[in-house]
Design an enzyme around this catalytic site. Structure first.
Site, PDB file in Angstrom:
ATOM      1  N   ARG A   1      18.541  56.095  57.770  1.00  0.00           N
ATOM      2  CA  ARG A   1      19.684  57.016  57.699  1.00  0.00           C
ATOM      3  C   ARG A   1      20.907  56.401  58.380  1.00  0.00           C
ATOM      4  NH1 ARG A   1      16.925  60.843  58.936  1.00  0.00           N
ATOM      5  NH2 ARG A   1      16.588  61.387  56.752  1.00  0.00           N
TER       6      ARG A   1
ATOM      7  N   ASP B   1      18.934  61.994  50.454  1.00  0.00           N
ATOM      8  CA  ASP B   1      17.559  62.122  49.982  1.00  0.00           C
ATOM      9  C   ASP B   1      16.776  60.977  50.593  1.00  0.00           C
ATOM     10  OD1 ASP B   1      15.897  63.916  48.272  1.00  0.00           O
ATOM     11  OD2 ASP B   1      15.237  61.973  47.525  1.00  0.00           O
ATOM     12  N   SER B   2      15.668  61.304  51.211  1.00  0.00           N
ATOM     13  CA  SER B   2      14.948  60.289  51.972  1.00  0.00           C
ATOM     14  C   SER B   2      13.456  60.549  51.917  1.00  0.00           C
ATOM     15  CB  SER B   2      15.455  60.294  53.417  1.00  0.00           C
ATOM     16  OG  SER B   2      15.520  61.610  53.922  1.00  0.00           O
TER      17      SER B   2
HETATM   18  P1  ITT Z   1      17.274  68.547  52.191  1.00  0.00           P
HETATM   19  O1  ITT Z   1      16.861  68.241  50.772  1.00  0.00           O
HETATM   20  O2  ITT Z   1      17.777  69.938  52.361  1.00  0.00           O
HETATM   21  O3  ITT Z   1      18.215  67.529  52.765  1.00  0.00           O
HETATM   22  P2  ITT Z   1      14.504  67.941  52.778  1.00  0.00           P
HETATM   23  O4  ITT Z   1      13.705  67.900  54.040  1.00  0.00           O
HETATM   24  O5  ITT Z   1      13.927  68.697  51.617  1.00  0.00           O
HETATM   25  O6  ITT Z   1      15.963  68.481  53.141  1.00  0.00           O
HETATM   26  P3  ITT Z   1      14.236  65.442  51.334  1.00  0.00           P
HETATM   27  O7  ITT Z   1      13.883  66.063  50.044  1.00  0.00           O
HETATM   28  O8  ITT Z   1      15.200  64.289  51.347  1.00  0.00           O
HETATM   29  O9  ITT Z   1      14.854  66.467  52.358  1.00  0.00           O
HETATM   30  O10 ITT Z   1      12.879  64.995  52.031  1.00  0.00           O
HETATM   31  C1  ITT Z   1      12.900  64.110  53.073  1.00  0.00           C
HETATM   32  C2  ITT Z   1      11.580  64.173  53.825  1.00  0.00           C
HETATM   33  O11 ITT Z   1      11.213  62.832  54.193  1.00  0.00           O
HETATM   34  C3  ITT Z   1      11.732  64.943  55.112  1.00  0.00           C
HETATM   35  O12 ITT Z   1      11.451  66.303  54.936  1.00  0.00           O
HETATM   36  C4  ITT Z   1      10.736  64.225  56.021  1.00  0.00           C
HETATM   37  O13 ITT Z   1       9.454  64.693  55.756  1.00  0.00           O
HETATM   38  C5  ITT Z   1      10.801  62.779  55.529  1.00  0.00           C
HETATM   39  N1  ITT Z   1      11.781  62.010  56.313  1.00  0.00           N
HETATM   40  C6  ITT Z   1      12.993  61.535  55.880  1.00  0.00           C
HETATM   41  N2  ITT Z   1      13.648  60.926  56.865  1.00  0.00           N
HETATM   42  C7  ITT Z   1      12.858  61.002  57.944  1.00  0.00           C
HETATM   43  C8  ITT Z   1      13.005  60.580  59.274  1.00  0.00           C
HETATM   44  O14 ITT Z   1      14.109  59.983  59.697  1.00  0.00           O
HETATM   45  N3  ITT Z   1      12.000  60.821  60.117  1.00  0.00           N
HETATM   46  C9  ITT Z   1      10.884  61.448  59.711  1.00  0.00           C
HETATM   47  N4  ITT Z   1      10.679  61.904  58.487  1.00  0.00           N
HETATM   48  C10 ITT Z   1      11.655  61.692  57.594  1.00  0.00           C
END
Ligand code: ITT
Length: 197
Positions: free
Chosen positions: A182, A70-71
């Protein structure tokens, strides 16, 4: 070789995760490869809570070891938003071109450290015996003045990395993985897994 399922539906994340975990003594497969197609409700208030929700949900469904990420992006001038709402910010189906331009507009007129921001990543591991592990990585930077770069995904084209003088979308995947939220969280998770498995 024992396998680990990585509970993400985000292809951009999965590409980075595959590179980062290629030296693990386990076969890492995506949810898609495991034939799982479900929408997990991420209703936690923190990255930790949401990472655990995702890892546990898929572990309970499969009985296998599951990792989840989660990020999100914290922009200080936006009260640390979009934060845990990064994927849902302005609507899940809104393009990142629109989201990124909106953030640039919100920060118009702000200079230097007033544009501070960071990417945060929490990795959770859920074991079938109920144990849970988490690690956290942070990537500090600034919101740039314009959109730049073709690599990465999401908010990378507006995330300025002062040490490299470019956005994280301008960095090669190898360099981004070395310095990113990450990359750091997964490196720590790999070390912990060696002790726990
Ligand atoms: P999953 O839950 O299926 O893993 P998700 O995209 O919904 O996919 P998150 O709820 O963790 O995942 O949301 C993370 C969002 O944060 C992601 O969609 C990007 O918009 C942003 N994000 C996270 N890491 C990033 C990165 O390395 N580079 C750019 N944007 C990032």
């Amino acid at each position: 070789m024992q396998r680990i399922i990585f509970a993400t539906g985000n292809e951009g994340k999965m590409k980075e995760i595959r590179m980062l975990l290629k030296d693990l003594d386990y076969q890492v497969i995506s949810m898609k490869e495991a034939g799982i197609d479900i929408d997990i409700i991420e209703d936690g208030d923190t990255f930790e809570a949401n990472a655990i929700i995702k890892a546990k949900a898929i572990m309970e469904m499969t009985g296998e070891i599951v990792l989840a990420d989660d990020s999100g992006l914290e922009v200080d001038a936006m009260d640390k938003g979009p934060g845990v709402y990064s994927a849902r910010f302005m609507g899940e189906d809104t393009s990142y071109d629109i989201k990124n331009n909106y953030i640039l507009d919100r920060l118009k007129g702000l200079k230097g450290s007033d544009r501070s921001a960071r990417f945060v990543c929490v990795i959770a591991c859920a074991f079938p015996d109920g144990r849970i592990l988490t690690t956290r990585g942070v990537f500090e930077g600034l919101i740039g003045d314009t959109i730049s770069g073709e690599n990465g995904f999401g908010y990378d084209p507006i995330f300025w990395v002062p040490e490299y003088g470019c956005t994280s979308a301008d960095l090669s995947p190898e360099v981004k993985n070395e310095v990113s939220h990450r990359g750091k969280a997964l490196k720590e998770m790999k070390d912990k897994l060696k002790e726990w498995m």
